[in-house]
Design an enzyme around this catalytic site. Sequence first.
Site, short mmCIF file in Angstrom:
data_model
loop_
_atom_site.label_atom_id
_atom_site.label_comp_id
_atom_site.label_asym_id
_atom_site.label_seq_id
_atom_site.Cartn_x
_atom_site.Cartn_y
_atom_site.Cartn_z
N GLU A 269 22.09 -22.71 -15.70
CA GLU A 269 21.80 -21.38 -16.22
C GLU A 269 21.05 -21.50 -17.54
O GLU A 269 21.05 -22.58 -18.15
CB GLU A 269 23.11 -20.59 -16.42
CG GLU A 269 23.83 -20.31 -15.13
CD GLU A 269 25.09 -19.45 -15.28
OE1 GLU A 269 25.73 -19.16 -14.27
OE2 GLU A 269 25.41 -19.09 -16.45
N SER B 89 25.32 -29.28 -19.22
CA SER B 89 26.15 -30.09 -18.32
C SER B 89 27.55 -29.53 -18.12
O SER B 89 28.31 -30.03 -17.29
CB SER B 89 26.24 -31.52 -18.86
OG SER B 89 24.96 -32.09 -18.98
N GLU C 91 19.71 -34.22 -12.17
CA GLU C 91 21.04 -34.55 -11.62
C GLU C 91 21.95 -35.19 -12.68
O GLU C 91 22.79 -36.02 -12.37
CB GLU C 91 20.93 -35.49 -10.41
CG GLU C 91 20.03 -34.98 -9.31
CD GLU C 91 20.53 -33.71 -8.66
OE1 GLU C 91 21.59 -33.20 -9.04
OE2 GLU C 91 19.84 -33.21 -7.76
N PHE D 222 18.87 -25.40 -4.62
CA PHE D 222 20.21 -25.74 -5.10
C PHE D 222 20.32 -25.22 -6.52
O PHE D 222 19.48 -25.52 -7.36
CB PHE D 222 20.31 -27.27 -5.03
CG PHE D 222 21.57 -27.88 -5.56
CD1 PHE D 222 22.70 -27.95 -4.76
CD2 PHE D 222 21.61 -28.45 -6.82
CE1 PHE D 222 23.85 -28.56 -5.23
CE2 PHE D 222 22.75 -29.07 -7.29
CZ PHE D 222 23.87 -29.13 -6.48
N SER E 123 21.33 -39.41 -18.70
CA SER E 123 21.92 -40.75 -18.78
C SER E 123 23.28 -40.71 -19.47
O SER E 123 24.20 -41.47 -19.12
CB SER E 123 20.98 -41.70 -19.52
OG SER E 123 19.82 -41.96 -18.76
N GLU E 124 23.41 -39.83 -20.45
CA GLU E 124 24.69 -39.72 -21.15
C GLU E 124 25.79 -39.19 -20.23
O GLU E 124 26.95 -39.63 -20.29
CB GLU E 124 24.52 -38.80 -22.38
CG GLU E 124 23.70 -39.40 -23.50
CD GLU E 124 22.22 -39.51 -23.18
OE1 GLU E 124 21.56 -40.40 -23.75
OE2 GLU E 124 21.72 -38.71 -22.35
N HIS F 96 -2.61 -51.04 -18.61
CA HIS F 96 -3.88 -50.36 -18.36
C HIS F 96 -4.69 -50.14 -19.63
O HIS F 96 -5.87 -49.79 -19.56
CB HIS F 96 -3.64 -49.01 -17.69
CG HIS F 96 -3.42 -49.08 -16.21
ND1 HIS F 96 -2.23 -49.50 -15.65
CD2 HIS F 96 -4.23 -48.79 -15.17
CE1 HIS F 96 -2.32 -49.45 -14.34
NE2 HIS F 96 -3.53 -49.02 -14.02
N ARG G 158 -8.88 -56.69 -14.34
CA ARG G 158 -9.35 -56.56 -15.72
C ARG G 158 -9.42 -57.94 -16.37
O ARG G 158 -8.44 -58.70 -16.33
CB ARG G 158 -8.39 -55.65 -16.49
CG ARG G 158 -8.65 -55.54 -17.97
CD ARG G 158 -9.92 -54.81 -18.28
NE ARG G 158 -9.98 -54.47 -19.70
CZ ARG G 158 -11.09 -54.10 -20.32
NH1 ARG G 158 -12.24 -54.03 -19.64
NH2 ARG G 158 -11.06 -53.80 -21.61
#
Length: 398
Positions: free
Chosen positions: A131, A136, A376, A127, A379-380, A351, A281
Amino acid sequence: MARLAQTAGLTDVQSEILATVRQFVDKEVIPHAQELEHADTYPADIVAGMKEMGLFGITIPEEYGGLGESLLTYALVVEEIARGWMSVSGVINTHFIVAHMISRHGTEAQKQHFLPRMATGEVRGSFSMSEPDLGSDVAAIKTKAKKTDDGYVIDGSKMWLTNGGSSNLIALLVKTDEGAEKPHQNLTTFLVEKPEGFGEVAPGLTIPGKIDKMGYKGVDTTEAVFDGYRIGADMVLGEAPGKGFAYMMDGVEVGRVNVAARACGIAIRAFELAVEYAQQRKTFGKAIAEHQAVAFKLAEMATKVEAAHLMMVNAARLKDSGARNDVEAGMAKLIASEYCAEVTQDAFRIHGGYGYSKEYEIERLMREAPFLLIGEGTSEIQKTIISRGLLREYKSRS
């Protein structure tokens, strides 16, 4: 998972599919993911197993050889696969988007030509919108397709093609001269068939090689350079020049549900690793899970996993109902990707020093989770989509 990320109201078929995929992930993906990821090796055997299960055709209509399942089923399958190794979910993600676009918008001839072979995995899709100089602002695409007597000639460079080398079909968004005033109405989607591999794979089409990435290893991410590439007019998606932007946005909406599902899968795995380690642990004479600071952290992580899963399921079900889900898909992608990054980092902290070692799985998840903050749409961008949708629905009457 015994309790988290369960989905109410599934059919027996959906439950059976998910159980089969979960078993496959536990036996064939998780045991091999670390070695393959560290070597940046394409998971050929895992992909072959997904072909055998029919996962490449999970949403393709039965009349074209697929399973005819819903977006929800697919998203839950992706969640399971990403729990094992996100790169494997990437192998089928772009394929799924292309298959969805052809199923929804392709001509009957295009459906007959592509979908049966896509259902078996013989044809695998990638897909392409981005470029090298394009973020966006999709309407600012520079790659052009010029109309000729026998079709089109395409010139330009595309970027960030997941499966760019391993796929043999690209859904390609380029600029055409339709005479429209609005830039996005001069964009057209082409279905570009090509051989697998790198270099000049076809006259006028070069796939330069894999881009070396921080994470998301195994799956190939590439550029695509078009220099006088000739293609027939019958390979315009839907034989509808100028409608490519709308078709791509439909694909992106389902893609955002997919990214949300991948984020859920990684977050689930991060929680699994953290809760297991926290019980093994010991410090100060007891398991660290018994220390309130860690116990509260586990509670927060689990709550985030559950919230992200529920929003992802809601967005998928809304799309399956036929309703527009741009806001809900944006919300699901936003919260799932952000929570995924937070849950993964919390698992890393639990961890301690071991989380920094490549011997521990959480190190890989720490490199994979950030990709979902970008894929995709950042967030903005999701916030822009959400806010525009909200203002559309809650338009002031004053």
